[in-house]
Enzyme design. Structure first.
Site, PDB file in Angstrom:
ATOM      1  N   GLU A 108       1.349  -0.917   0.306  1.00  0.00           N
ATOM      2  CA  GLU A 108       0.159  -0.186  -0.207  1.00  0.00           C
ATOM      3  C   GLU A 108       0.934   1.107  -0.392  1.00  0.00           C
ATOM      4  OE1 GLU A 108      -3.086   2.074  -0.415  1.00  0.00           O
ATOM      5  OE2 GLU A 108      -3.502  -0.012  -0.230  1.00  0.00           O
ATOM      6  N   ASP A 110       2.827   2.602  -2.625  1.00  0.00           N
ATOM      7  CA  ASP A 110       3.813   2.341  -3.385  1.00  0.00           C
ATOM      8  C   ASP A 110       3.227   2.868  -4.901  1.00  0.00           C
ATOM      9  OD1 ASP A 110       5.701   0.929  -1.662  1.00  0.00           O
ATOM     10  OD2 ASP A 110       5.413  -0.709  -2.383  1.00  0.00           O
ATOM     11  N   ILE A 328      -8.667   8.421 -41.897  1.00  0.00           N
ATOM     12  CA  ILE A 328      -9.789   7.364 -41.170  1.00  0.00           C
ATOM     13  C   ILE A 328      -8.975   6.860 -39.410  1.00  0.00           C
ATOM     14  CG2 ILE A 328     -11.424   6.790 -42.919  1.00  0.00           C
ATOM     15  CD1 ILE A 328      -9.413   4.402 -43.048  1.00  0.00           C
ATOM     16  N   GLY A 331      -1.868   5.370 -36.123  1.00  0.00           N
ATOM     17  CA  GLY A 331      -1.631   4.353 -35.657  1.00  0.00           C
ATOM     18  C   GLY A 331      -0.331   4.984 -34.852  1.00  0.00           C
ATOM     19  N   ALA A 335      -0.801   7.339 -40.197  1.00  0.00           N
ATOM     20  CA  ALA A 335      -2.728   8.609 -40.150  1.00  0.00           C
ATOM     21  C   ALA A 335      -2.644   7.495 -41.248  1.00  0.00           C
ATOM     22  CB  ALA A 335      -2.484   9.947 -40.150  1.00  0.00           C
ATOM     23  N   VAL A 336      -3.601   6.894 -41.264  1.00  0.00           N
ATOM     24  CA  VAL A 336      -4.317   5.966 -42.305  1.00  0.00           C
ATOM     25  C   VAL A 336      -5.462   7.192 -43.506  1.00  0.00           C
ATOM     26  CG1 VAL A 336      -5.734   4.431 -42.845  1.00  0.00           C
ATOM     27  CG2 VAL A 336      -3.829   4.004 -41.113  1.00  0.00           C
ATOM     28  N   ASP A 441       2.155  -7.935 -32.626  1.00  0.00           N
ATOM     29  CA  ASP A 441       1.387  -7.419 -31.637  1.00  0.00           C
ATOM     30  C   ASP A 441       0.295  -7.271 -31.978  1.00  0.00           C
ATOM     31  OD1 ASP A 441       1.188  -4.471 -30.476  1.00  0.00           O
ATOM     32  OD2 ASP A 441       1.171  -2.998 -32.351  1.00  0.00           O
TER      33      ASP A 441
END
Length: 620
Positions: A108, A110, A328, A331, A335-336, A441
């Site tokens: 407790e 920490d 859209i 990551g 970007a995507v 991942d």
């Protein structure tokens, strides 16, 4: 592909292969010393517990005292505001650096600062604790096992072979190079040479000081087998440079010839064949035949035989200059954007040039491997930035479906099907490719959902390959907390079983629609992983009661509890601490086939491999 872009792609590949391997270690040494600064509340028994290892056992004072005969005279007392040297193993961690990972059990109150700077006397840092542990720094649960990483040194033969035992020494505000040298009985210049970039007057940070053994003598550096580090690096770099010049010359000649030949080829032979990879259940590897796109197929170790090279102008036009309206997703590596290219809906990932390693890794995997349950790569561009062009998957990713606000809950049958689809994709890269690929991942955000609610594994930027027959390798730590198995988080051990562990966490997500790491608790907020939640539920006297409390409440009563139990048991098998006890992805596919369609026949080769797992999922 023109000569300029081809050379850029090739140089990026060489950078990925040759120049990302610096600062690697091969092996450690038997012992190093940690300089532990004593404050009034710390006793010898505390230090032996904090610094427990195969050298210092719990409550084992004699070993510590043997290295500190001039300052520790009695087991019951230490002199405050002095230092003692504590021996510990110095190991090569993940092939990246020398150190040792201690284990601390929290109590407790920490936090990472208290652990790093008080209990471990600044031998580690808050940043290292955050890196090697998945807990929220603001909410560390009680009795949590914390990985405490302390770095070390085994010496440097280029500076001196007279010293092979080193002290990991945290600098304090009253330290100077002169004081440290005088106390150690060493020349200031020698210590500075071993710590060339260190500022000894800054009052913080770690330096390495030659230390004395239990007899008070300096310990020589034993020569290790093989070429000395400096010589090896010199020879290797000279060879690489010569090879680079030769290959660039051959490569340029090759491209000139291909550019001349390309004008003679019909346009259709250079286009991506959607028929081969979009809907077929047939598998295609590097041995498959097919026309090459431009000249990039001639690259050693990188294939773009089924990928189209796009120009920057074409991508910019299709995305309205990469406008926010077309964005859209975002990551870790870029970007995507959504775009329609040549009559097909696509998702374009725009990456910085600094992400060349991830770009090449994903390009290599997705041009080598094609499968119905792996996202399809259409093409790429290397002008200005790095671009990867994928098929557009209509319904986003599994994480958005499970954790998003306002989304319709996935029916249980669809969850089982998505699990099976994802498992099939991973099984393919684990068991049907040479070399074997390891995703590294696997998580709900990297499983895409199409319009038919079928799953496809995506984001291969961290993928690692191993030759068939090699069960494990060591590498730097990458991935997502909550999905990392113990052997990877602590030691950097990489094998297909790290994907199996992460997939087990995804199974738990499918059941609960919760994040892999979540805050829980009634009075005090604390973090807990799904693995721990399911361990507790499945260990109850009535595991079904525990499971019902974990099932996604949006499903209401629209799920078969027996099916949930079997998926939970499969998740538990996947997340065992010992990687050797985890099932293969092939066994997982068989189990999920049984779960999704109990009457479906399974081929004999799959069935015999893990009969106990199949039996587990066939009966309660």
């Amino acid at each position: 592909m023109n000569l300029k872009n081809g050379l850029l792609l090739f140089i990026l590949f060489l950078d990925c292969v040759f120049f990302k391997v610096e600062s690697k270690c091969v092996k450690g040494c038997d012992v190093a010393l940690a300089s532990y600064y004593i404050i009034p509340s710390i006793q010898l028994r505390n230090i032996s517990n904090f610094m427990q290892s195969k050298i210092v056992l719990t409550n084992s004072f004699d070993v510590i005292m043997s290295y500190n005969r001039d300052v520790v005279f009695d087991k019951s007392g230490l002199i405050s505001y002095t230092r003692i040297n504590v021996p510990f193993p110095c190991e090569c961690i993940g092939g990246e650096f020398l150190g040792h990972v201690f284990e601390y059990t929290t109590k407790e109150g920490d936090d990472y600062d208290l652990i790093a700077n008080t209990y471990y006397a600044s031998l580690t840092t808050v940043e290292l604790l955050k890196k090697f542990n998945s807990y929220d720094p603001n909410h560390i649960p009680v009795k949590a096992k914390i990985n405490v990483t302390v770095i070390c040194s085994c010496g440097n033969s280029q500076i001196s072979k007279d010293y092979g035992l080193f002290v990991t020494y945290p600098l304090r505000s009253d330290d100077t190079l002169a004081k440290i040298a005088t106390k150690a009985g060493l020349d200031e210049g020698l210590i500075q040479n071993f710590n060339q970039d260190a500022n000894f007057s800054i009052g913080s940070g770690i330096v390495f000081i030659p230390g004395r053994d239990q007899n008070g003598h300096f310990f020589p550096l034993y020569s290790r087998t093989g070429i000395a580090k400096g010589s090896a690096v010199g020879i290797a770099m000279a060879g690489i440079f010569g090879l680079l010049l030769f290959v660039i010359y051959i490569y340029a000649k090759y491209f000139q010839k291909k550019e001349e030949e390309k004008t003679k080829l019909p346009q259709t032979s250079r286009a991506f064949s959607t028929q081969d990879a979009s809907g077929s259940a047939e598998y295609e590897t590097s041995g498959s035949s097919g026309h090459a796109t431009g000249s990039a197929a001639g690259l050693t170790g990188i294939m773009v035989a089924k990928s189209t090279e796009f120009t920057y102008q074409e991508l910019a036009k299709a995305t309205n200059n990469f406008s926010l309206d077309n964005k859209i997703g975002q990551g870790g590596f870029g970007a995507v954007y959504y775009a329609e290219l040549r009559g097909e809906k696509t998702a374009i990932k725009k990456m910085d040039v600094q992400a060349s390693s991830e770009f090449l890794c994903e390009l290599k995997v997705l041009t080598h491997v094609h499968h119905l349950n792996l996202v399809r790569l259409i093409g790429y561009c290397v002008e200005g930035s790095l671009f990867l062009v994928y098929e557009h998957i209509d319904n986003g990713n599994l994480g958005q479906y499970l954790h998003g606000i306002g989304t319709e809950p996935l029916p249980w049958s669809s969850r089982v099907q998505i699990a099976l689809d994802s498992a099939r994709g991973l099984e393919y890269i684990h068991e049907h490719t040479v070399p074997v690929y390891i995703h590294r991942d696997v998580k709900s955000a990297n499983i895409l959902i199409d319009k038919n609610l079928r799953g496809k594994v995506a984001d291969f930027g961290l993928t690692k390959l191993i030759e068939v027959g090699n069960s494990t390798l060591h590498t730097r730590l990458v991935g997502t907390f909550g999905y990392m198995p113990p052997e990877y988080a602590q030691y950097g051990d990489v094998s297909p079983k790290i994907d199996v562990y992460a997939f087990g966490v995804v199974l738990y997500e499918l059941i609960t629609a919760k994040n892999a790491v979540l805050k829980t608790g009634e009075s005090v907020a604390e973090s807990k992983g799904l693995v721990q939640l399911f361990e507790e539920a499945l260990h109850r006297m009535d595991p079904l009661e525990g499971l019902r409390k974990l099932v996604d409440p949006r499903l209401k009563e629209n799920y078969p509890i027996d099916s949930v139990l079997k998926m939970a048991q499969l998740g538990r098998a996947c997340t065992r601490d010992n990687p050797l006890l985890r099932p293969s992805m092939r066994s997982i596919v068989v189990a999920l086939m049984t779960l999704s369609s109990p009457t479906e026949d399974c081929d004999d080769d799959s069935s015999y491999e893990n009969q106990s797992l199949i039996n587990l999922l066939s009966t309660r």
